[in-house]
Design a protein around this motif. Sequence first.
Motif, PDB file in Angstrom:
ATOM      1  N   ASP A   1     -33.679 -20.462  -8.478  1.00 18.80           N
ATOM      2  CA  ASP A   1     -34.795 -21.417  -8.493  1.00 18.80           C
ATOM      3  C   ASP A   1     -34.410 -22.743  -7.832  1.00 18.80           C
ATOM      4  O   ASP A   1     -35.264 -23.439  -7.285  1.00 18.80           O
ATOM      5  N   LEU A   2     -33.122 -23.067  -7.871  1.00 20.84           N
ATOM      6  CA  LEU A   2     -32.627 -24.306  -7.256  1.00 20.84           C
ATOM      7  C   LEU A   2     -32.270 -24.115  -5.782  1.00 20.84           C
ATOM      8  O   LEU A   2     -31.789 -25.034  -5.134  1.00 20.84           O
ATOM      9  N   GLY A   3     -32.480 -22.904  -5.267  1.00 20.93           N
ATOM     10  CA  GLY A   3     -32.250 -22.655  -3.855  1.00 20.93           C
ATOM     11  C   GLY A   3     -30.939 -21.973  -3.517  1.00 20.93           C
ATOM     12  O   GLY A   3     -30.599 -21.814  -2.340  1.00 20.93           O
TER      13      GLY A   3
ATOM     14  N   VAL B   1     -21.911 -17.871  -8.489  1.00 26.56           N
ATOM     15  CA  VAL B   1     -21.353 -16.653  -9.071  1.00 26.56           C
ATOM     16  C   VAL B   1     -21.415 -16.755 -10.589  1.00 26.56           C
ATOM     17  O   VAL B   1     -20.943 -17.732 -11.176  1.00 26.56           O
ATOM     18  N   ASP B   2     -21.994 -15.749 -11.208  1.00 23.56           N
ATOM     19  CA  ASP B   2     -22.114 -15.704 -12.663  1.00 23.56           C
ATOM     20  C   ASP B   2     -22.479 -14.285 -13.051  1.00 23.56           C
ATOM     21  O   ASP B   2     -22.725 -13.453 -12.172  1.00 23.56           O
ATOM     22  N   ASP B   3     -22.550 -14.013 -14.340  1.00 20.65           N
ATOM     23  CA  ASP B   3     -23.032 -12.717 -14.789  1.00 20.65           C
ATOM     24  C   ASP B   3     -24.150 -12.849 -15.818  1.00 20.65           C
ATOM     25  O   ASP B   3     -24.593 -11.868 -16.377  1.00 20.65           O
ATOM     26  N   HIS B   4     -24.595 -14.079 -16.048  1.00 19.62           N
ATOM     27  CA  HIS B   4     -25.695 -14.317 -16.981  1.00 19.62           C
ATOM     28  C   HIS B   4     -27.006 -14.411 -16.191  1.00 19.62           C
ATOM     29  O   HIS B   4     -27.159 -15.325 -15.367  1.00 19.62           O
ATOM     30  N   PRO B   5     -27.936 -13.493 -16.436  1.00 18.65           N
ATOM     31  CA  PRO B   5     -29.194 -13.479 -15.682  1.00 18.65           C
ATOM     32  C   PRO B   5     -29.954 -14.803 -15.714  1.00 18.65           C
ATOM     33  O   PRO B   5     -30.524 -15.212 -14.705  1.00 18.65           O
ATOM     34  N   ASP B   6     -29.950 -15.493 -16.860  1.00 18.29           N
ATOM     35  CA  ASP B   6     -30.687 -16.759 -16.951  1.00 18.29           C
ATOM     36  C   ASP B   6     -30.084 -17.829 -16.044  1.00 18.29           C
ATOM     37  O   ASP B   6     -30.796 -18.572 -15.381  1.00 18.29           O
ATOM     38  N   ARG B   7     -28.772 -17.898 -15.976  1.00 15.65           N
ATOM     39  CA  ARG B   7     -28.127 -18.887 -15.105  1.00 15.65           C
ATOM     40  C   ARG B   7     -28.284 -18.515 -13.635  1.00 15.65           C
ATOM     41  O   ARG B   7     -28.469 -19.393 -12.783  1.00 15.65           O
ATOM     42  N   LEU B   8     -28.224 -17.224 -13.335  1.00 17.08           N
ATOM     43  CA  LEU B   8     -28.436 -16.782 -11.955  1.00 17.08           C
ATOM     44  C   LEU B   8     -29.862 -17.067 -11.508  1.00 17.08           C
ATOM     45  O   LEU B   8     -30.101 -17.466 -10.369  1.00 17.08           O
TER      46      LEU B   8
END
Length: 123
Positions: free
Chosen positions: A29-31, A17-24
Amino acid sequence: METISAGIKGANKIMVVDDHPDRLKLAEDLGAIPIDFSKAPAVDQVLELTAGVGADSGCECVGYQCCDKHGHEQNNITMNELVQAVKFTGSIGVVGVYVARDPKAEDPLAKKGTWNLTLAISG
């Protein structure tokens, strides 16, 4: 890091759960299944992905300081939503950063280094 750890421990459905597109994107990418809380309530999305049961476990990994979807500091939001998103018999880990006192906070509880935790069960 928690996404990788959950995978190593054998989790078969990892949600981030996040709201930052790069972290999401990195989580995906990590599954992991990315959950953007700026688009819909995170609790609702987790419950939908778990047929209303809730996650088996959850980990609070927010750094200083928790914010709502509008970017306003709300130091208890992550823990309260995590309690709602994890099933009754589940487990919760806390590795986030909480300060003892935040004298410049708007919330009177945060000024004292405390916050409200709601132990209400979803359903």
